[in-house]
Design an enzyme around this catalytic site. Structure first.
Site, PDB file in Angstrom:
ATOM      1  CB  ILE A 134      13.961  -1.586  -4.768  1.00  0.00           C
ATOM      2  CG1 ILE A 134      12.631  -0.874  -4.488  1.00  0.00           C
ATOM      3  CG2 ILE A 134      15.129  -0.578  -4.744  1.00  0.00           C
ATOM      4  CD1 ILE A 134      12.513  -0.251  -3.099  1.00  0.00           C
TER       5      ILE A 134
ATOM      6  CE1 TYR B 218       8.592  -3.122   5.727  1.00  0.00           C
ATOM      7  CE2 TYR B 218       7.595  -0.963   6.054  1.00  0.00           C
ATOM      8  CZ  TYR B 218       8.488  -1.778   5.404  1.00  0.00           C
ATOM      9  OH  TYR B 218       9.289  -1.268   4.417  1.00  0.00           O
TER      10      TYR B 218
HETATM   11  C1  UD2 Z   1       4.005   2.229   2.051  1.00  0.00           C
HETATM   12  C2  UD2 Z   1       5.010   1.149   1.720  1.00  0.00           C
HETATM   13  C3  UD2 Z   1       5.311   0.319   2.928  1.00  0.00           C
HETATM   14  C4  UD2 Z   1       5.685   1.198   4.110  1.00  0.00           C
HETATM   15  C5  UD2 Z   1       4.598   2.251   4.327  1.00  0.00           C
HETATM   16  C6  UD2 Z   1       5.015   3.244   5.398  1.00  0.00           C
HETATM   17  C7  UD2 Z   1       4.625   0.549  -0.605  1.00  0.00           C
HETATM   18  C8  UD2 Z   1       4.077  -0.483  -1.553  1.00  0.00           C
HETATM   19  N1  UD2 Z   1       4.464   0.270   0.703  1.00  0.00           N
HETATM   20  O1  UD2 Z   1       2.775   1.645   2.420  1.00  0.00           O
HETATM   21  O2  UD2 Z   1       6.364  -0.569   2.637  1.00  0.00           O
HETATM   22  O3  UD2 Z   1       6.931   1.781   3.875  1.00  0.00           O
HETATM   23  O4  UD2 Z   1       4.419   3.013   3.145  1.00  0.00           O
HETATM   24  O5  UD2 Z   1       3.914   3.951   5.865  1.00  0.00           O
HETATM   25  O6  UD2 Z   1       5.200   1.533  -1.003  1.00  0.00           O
HETATM   26  N2  UD2 Z   1      -4.751   1.612  -1.347  1.00  0.00           N
HETATM   27  C9  UD2 Z   1      -6.023   1.699  -1.901  1.00  0.00           C
HETATM   28  N3  UD2 Z   1      -6.416   0.721  -2.769  1.00  0.00           N
HETATM   29  C10 UD2 Z   1      -5.620  -0.329  -3.099  1.00  0.00           C
HETATM   30  C11 UD2 Z   1      -4.319  -0.404  -2.527  1.00  0.00           C
HETATM   31  C12 UD2 Z   1      -3.932   0.587  -1.656  1.00  0.00           C
HETATM   32  O7  UD2 Z   1      -6.782   2.622  -1.602  1.00  0.00           O
HETATM   33  O8  UD2 Z   1      -6.041  -1.175  -3.891  1.00  0.00           O
HETATM   34  C13 UD2 Z   1      -4.326   2.696  -0.433  1.00  0.00           C
HETATM   35  C14 UD2 Z   1      -3.757   2.214   0.883  1.00  0.00           C
HETATM   36  O9  UD2 Z   1      -4.779   1.967   1.822  1.00  0.00           O
HETATM   37  C15 UD2 Z   1      -2.871   3.411   1.256  1.00  0.00           C
HETATM   38  C16 UD2 Z   1      -2.374   3.920  -0.091  1.00  0.00           C
HETATM   39  O10 UD2 Z   1      -3.249   3.378  -1.062  1.00  0.00           O
HETATM   40  O11 UD2 Z   1      -3.615   4.421   1.884  1.00  0.00           O
HETATM   41  C17 UD2 Z   1      -0.967   3.470  -0.408  1.00  0.00           C
HETATM   42  O12 UD2 Z   1      -0.926   2.078  -0.212  1.00  0.00           O
HETATM   43  P1  UD2 Z   1       0.398   1.211  -0.502  1.00  0.00           P
HETATM   44  O13 UD2 Z   1       0.095  -0.176  -0.070  1.00  0.00           O
HETATM   45  O14 UD2 Z   1       0.837   1.424  -1.895  1.00  0.00           O
HETATM   46  O15 UD2 Z   1       1.475   1.896   0.395  1.00  0.00           O
HETATM   47  P2  UD2 Z   1       1.442   2.321   1.961  1.00  0.00           P
HETATM   48  O16 UD2 Z   1       1.520   3.803   1.974  1.00  0.00           O
HETATM   49  O17 UD2 Z   1       0.369   1.640   2.703  1.00  0.00           O
END
Ligand code: UD2
Length: 315
Positions: free
Chosen positions: A20, A152
């Site tokens: 960002i 986090y």
């Molecule tokens: C996001 C933010 C994090 C925090 C969080 C708050 C990002 C990168 N991270 O985490 O900083 O603010 O929200 O709740 O924006 N997934 C898969 N396969 C993969 C990778 C991920 O299925 O190879 C799933 C993961 O388990 C999750 C979703 O995709 O359910 C989004 O994952 P993420 O790591 O992009 O973001 P998130 O929501 O965990």
């Protein structure tokens, strides 16, 4: 949007070599600030992201850890702080709670002290949707009861509480932005902690297998990085003394839907494999963006598909 209020000003961006941060830095430079400080320890940020900017006479790059008070000692004049440097991954925060605490909490207090020392006009900082944890009411409003479910999320909640207290105790004006799932060009795809869009896009382009954690029915608000930059700049410009705002697109997408959209865009032919959900993974995350629209005049400009096309073309 008109951000000419930055002209001739002294500005600091922490995490300016990050995903960002480097987009923000490019927007700020266009406004002709007198001085732009960029602090980044390059733990996840890439110097290559800002190589052209570092060479400018008005830019000073400080390759330092934000949790060290010495990182900001040389700065003697400052109008605005954009604080983005942090450990940004939920899984990493479970693995490294101390590092998360040190970077995210000590780093934030370092910014508060700097804001006080130099009488900064506004501290704009990255909070996160992680402060909400699992919620029942969708979309999530800023007034929801906070329920962080990872080190986090806890670190970001503490940032917000410190910001509130320092507004009362020390008159430091701040705006915290609860980012939902930010995506766009320059987001790294090479770590297990990377955002899901960058991972999927990268793997689809290489023809590599894709894993979906959980059943794929988890929903997210994916917001394009230039819209996040818009929110940050509007926050700095605003007259508000204190604020906490959701930053999203206002639209939600399930992971299975995301997979399909990306599959069509990249002509990927494989099926995903489904694996156990990750620790701390939130099932539903949908942003209500009414407050930031009303109070800061924020208007997201990119729908998911448009952002994905831009990303695919590396706009
Ligand atoms: C996001 C933010 C994090 C925090 C969080 C708050 C990002 C990168 N991270 O985490 O900083 O603010 O929200 O709740 O924006 N997934 C898969 N396969 C993969 C990778 C991920 O299925 O190879 C799933 C993961 O388990 C999750 C979703 O995709 O359910 C989004 O994952 P993420 O790591 O992009 O973001 P998130 O929501 O965990």
């Amino acid at each position: 949007m008109n951000y000419s209020f930055l002209k001739g000003k002294h500005v600091l961006v922490t995490g300016g070599a990050g995903f960002i941060g480097h987009h923000l830095v490019k927007n700020i430079i266009n406004e002709k600030p007198a001085k732009l400080y960029i602090i980044d320890n390059l733990s996840t940020g890439l110097k290559g992201n800002i190589e052209d900017i570092i060479g400018l006479p008005e830019v000073e790059f400080i390759n330092e850890d934000i949790a060290k008070p010495s990182s900001v000692e040389s700065i003697q004049e400052l109008d605005y702080i954009f604080h983005l440097a942090a450990v940004v991954s939920v899984p990493k925060s479970f693995e490294m709670p101390f590092l998360t605490h040190r970077t995210n909490e000590s780093g934030f207090i370092n910014m508060l002290e700097l804001a006080r020392r130099l009488k900064v006009k506004k501290l704009c900082y990255a909070s996160s949707s992680a402060v909400y944890g699992e919620q029942t009411q969708m979309p999530i409003k800023e007034t929801a009861t906070l329920n962080p479910q990872s080190p986090y999320g806890l670190s970001k909640l503490l940032n917000e509480q410190y910001a509130k207290a320092f507004q009362e105790w020390e008159y430091i004006e701040s705006i915290g932005f609860r980012f939902f799932n930010v995506f766009g060009p320059g987001q790294r795809a090479d770590s297990p902690y990377s955002g899901v869009i960058s991972i999927f896009m990268d793997r689809m382009q290489k023809g590599d297998p894709i894993q979906i954690f959980g059943d794929g029915e988890q929903i997210r608000d994916f917001v394009y990085v230039e819209d996040v930059v818009q929110a940050l700049l509007l926050g700095a410009k605003s007259e508000k003394k204190f604020g906490l705002f959701n930053v999203g697109s206002g639209q939600t997408t399930s992971l299975n839907e995301l997979f399909e959209v990306l599959r069509n865009l990249t002509h990927y032919s494989q099926e995903p494999t489904y694996q156990e959900a990750r620790k701390g993974d939130i099932k539903k995350s949908s942003a209500d963006i009414g407050l930031i629209k009303e109070e800061l005049g924020y208007e997201p400009r990119f729908k998911l598909k448009e952002g994905l096309v831009k990303l695919l073309n590396k706009a």
